[in-house]
Design an enzyme around this catalytic site. Sequence first.
Site, short mmCIF file in Angstrom:
data_model
loop_
_atom_site.label_atom_id
_atom_site.label_comp_id
_atom_site.label_asym_id
_atom_site.label_seq_id
_atom_site.Cartn_x
_atom_site.Cartn_y
_atom_site.Cartn_z
N SER A 113 0.80 -1.23 0.00
CA SER A 113 0.00 0.00 0.00
C SER A 113 0.83 1.27 0.00
O SER A 113 0.37 2.29 -0.50
CB SER A 113 -0.97 -0.01 1.18
N HIS A 163 -5.26 -3.37 -2.99
CA HIS A 163 -4.90 -2.42 -4.06
C HIS A 163 -4.83 -3.07 -5.44
O HIS A 163 -4.53 -2.40 -6.41
CB HIS A 163 -3.56 -1.74 -3.74
N LYS A 202 -11.67 0.94 -2.20
CA LYS A 202 -10.63 1.50 -3.06
C LYS A 202 -11.14 1.51 -4.50
O LYS A 202 -12.00 2.31 -4.81
CB LYS A 202 -9.32 0.77 -2.81
#
Length: 389
Positions: free
Chosen positions: A180, A208, A240
Amino acid sequence: MTESWGIRAWLADLEEQGMYRRRRVVESPQSREIVVDGRRLLNFCSNDYLGLAGDPRVAEAFAAGARRWGTGSGASHLICGHTAAHHELEDALADFTGRPRALLFSTGYSANMGAINGLLTEGDAVFEDRLNHASLLDGGWISRANFHWFEHRDLEDLDRQLGENADARRKLVVSDGIFSMDGDACRLPETVAVARRHGAALMIDDAHGIGVQGREGRGLVDPDRFDVEAVPVLIGTLGKAIGTFGAFVAGSEDLVELLIQKARSYVFTTALPSAVAVASLASLEIVRREEWRREKLADLVARFRAGADSLGLELLPSSSPIQPVIVGDPGRAVAFSQALEDRGCLISAIRPPTVAEGTSRLRITLTAGHDEADIDRLIEALGSARGTV
Ligand SMILES: *Cc1c(COP(=O)(O)O)cnc(C)c1O
């Protein structure tokens, strides 16, 4: 308490070290531009990688979900909070990740805590990459399993440590998929092989990667290459690239049933609002279908790296939309971030304890919502701000 605990001095100390954290008040939806404390800025610090957090279609699904289901889910999943909307999203996430089942959690933080703590206890061992996300570390620590670090992406180190702890009852290797704060990827095929050789299970947190990497955005853990035996515990988050909120664990039927029994952060928390599940389902369809978002993002990443390279900035080996610029000193990172803001770009300075001492950085993130001119403005701002700090 403030007085007797010395809280003011404690805060002053943080301030002095350049470690004080302040929140900013945002007055617009997430987008390539956001309004912060009354100023319009180009936004280079969001994890909204595909530009879907403010997408009107997803917002409309959210609103329709709220009209259909109301706002609150009323209780935990095990009491009376688990709705048909949650169930449908779990089925879609299982299909998306190529796993038999998926289990929704209210956040990625609680998914990681719950999964590790639910699976391990005293007598077990957990092996974590040194740069893993805080929630993975916290899950390992709270589980009371023996905790072992391995050096970042260093599989010889992992191999050695697994060998030295061969007598542990259950062994779990845990890694971020895309890291991250560095944006680099774990060495997945090698990690799978090392874990397998030692009879350890592997857990990958693809917070991610989901939506961004792989065919249809299925993430780093391509189901055609890495099945549920190779990566038995797969974590994804919805806040995200999916642009909504929440998280999931994907795995076998038995894993999911065990976590329903044992993951305390699943059992003892209120289920996500169903409207979030409805919105996530709508977003997931867009994520799978709109390949152009991933293609555009990859082009913007390449454009940024070429520009930053021509400025001689220190980049990390990342091909993801996370493109940190290493600064080193925390105070200097904050000053750099401020100078960029003065030039119209919002980029957060990341300092210890989020990253290691001496590696404070600007964490630049790009999204499919940006365009080429935005990247060029960013490069220009970096070039001119650098001289001032
Ligand atoms: C953001 C993040 C999480 C936490 O997810 P939330 O849904 O925000 O709680 C977990 N793991 C990684 C690697 C992350 O980057």
